[in-house]
Design a protein around this motif. Structure first.
Motif, short mmCIF file in Angstrom:
data_model
loop_
_atom_site.label_atom_id
_atom_site.label_comp_id
_atom_site.label_asym_id
_atom_site.label_seq_id
_atom_site.Cartn_x
_atom_site.Cartn_y
_atom_site.Cartn_z
N LYS A 195 0.84 -1.20 0.00
CA LYS A 195 0.00 0.00 0.00
C LYS A 195 0.87 1.25 0.00
N LEU A 196 1.96 1.25 0.76
CA LEU A 196 2.90 2.38 0.74
C LEU A 196 3.45 2.60 -0.66
N ASP A 197 3.78 1.53 -1.35
CA ASP A 197 4.27 1.65 -2.73
C ASP A 197 3.21 2.27 -3.64
N GLU A 198 1.95 1.86 -3.46
CA GLU A 198 0.86 2.42 -4.26
C GLU A 198 0.70 3.92 -3.99
N ILE A 199 0.77 4.32 -2.72
CA ILE A 199 0.67 5.74 -2.37
C ILE A 199 1.80 6.52 -3.00
N ALA A 200 3.01 5.97 -2.94
CA ALA A 200 4.17 6.65 -3.49
C ALA A 200 4.04 6.89 -4.99
N ILE A 216 9.06 8.27 0.18
CA ILE A 216 8.21 7.19 0.66
C ILE A 216 8.82 5.84 0.29
N GLY A 217 9.35 5.74 -0.93
CA GLY A 217 9.98 4.50 -1.37
C GLY A 217 11.16 4.12 -0.50
N THR A 218 11.97 5.12 -0.14
CA THR A 218 13.12 4.87 0.72
C THR A 218 12.68 4.38 2.10
N CYS A 219 11.65 5.01 2.65
CA CYS A 219 11.12 4.59 3.96
C CYS A 219 10.55 3.18 3.89
N ALA A 220 9.80 2.87 2.82
CA ALA A 220 9.23 1.54 2.67
C ALA A 220 10.34 0.49 2.55
N ASP A 221 11.39 0.82 1.82
CA ASP A 221 12.52 -0.11 1.69
C ASP A 221 13.21 -0.35 3.03
N ARG A 222 13.35 0.69 3.83
CA ARG A 222 13.95 0.54 5.16
C ARG A 222 13.10 -0.37 6.04
N LEU A 223 11.78 -0.16 5.97
CA LEU A 223 10.87 -1.02 6.74
C LEU A 223 10.98 -2.47 6.30
N ARG A 224 11.03 -2.69 4.99
CA ARG A 224 11.19 -4.07 4.47
C ARG A 224 12.47 -4.70 5.04
N ASP A 225 13.55 -3.95 4.97
CA ASP A 225 14.83 -4.48 5.46
C ASP A 225 14.76 -4.84 6.94
N LEU A 226 14.11 -3.99 7.74
CA LEU A 226 14.00 -4.26 9.17
C LEU A 226 13.10 -5.46 9.45
N LEU A 227 12.03 -5.57 8.69
CA LEU A 227 11.04 -6.62 8.96
C LEU A 227 11.40 -7.98 8.40
N ILE A 228 12.09 -8.01 7.28
CA ILE A 228 12.36 -9.31 6.67
C ILE A 228 13.85 -9.62 6.57
#
Length: 89
Positions: free
Chosen positions: A58-63, A74-86
C-alpha cells in the motif's frame, strides 16, 4: 536432487510437538527444516505476518501517486521497513 537420505526419530509429547510446529510455522519453515536448522545451531528468524506485506504494498501504491521527490522519500522509507522486517541489511 535431495541428498537427505537418513532419518532421525525423536519422541516428544503432544504439547512439545504443537509448540515446535507453531515455532516452525512462525518462521515460515516446515517442521523438518525448522528442526534441522535448530539442530545445526542456526536460529531461524520469525516471518512477518501477511498483513505487513500488504501495508508495504500500500505504501508503494501511495508513493506512485505522489510527486517524484515525495515518491522517492516514501519509497526509501518503505525499503527501510522491508529491510527491518524481513532481515535485509
Amino acid at each position: 536432487m535431495r541428498n537427505r537420505t537418513v532419518g532421525i526419530n525423536v519422541r516428544v509429547t503432544v504439547t512439545e510437538k504443537k509448540k515446535v510446529t507453531m515455532l516452525a510455522k512462525k518462521c515460515g519453515l516446515s517442521l523438518s527444516a525448522y528442526l534441522r536448522q535448530r539442530a545445526l545451531e542456526y536460529e531461524p528468524g520469525g516471518h512477518p505476518p501477511k498483513e505487513v506485506f500488504n501495508v508495504l504494498d500500500k505504501l508503494d501504491e501511495i508513493a506512485e501517486g505522489c510527486t517524484p521527490a515525495t515518491c522517492a522519500e516514501i519509497g526509501t522509507c518503505a525499503d527501510r521497513l522491508r529491510d527491518l522486517l524481513i532481515g535485509g541489511n
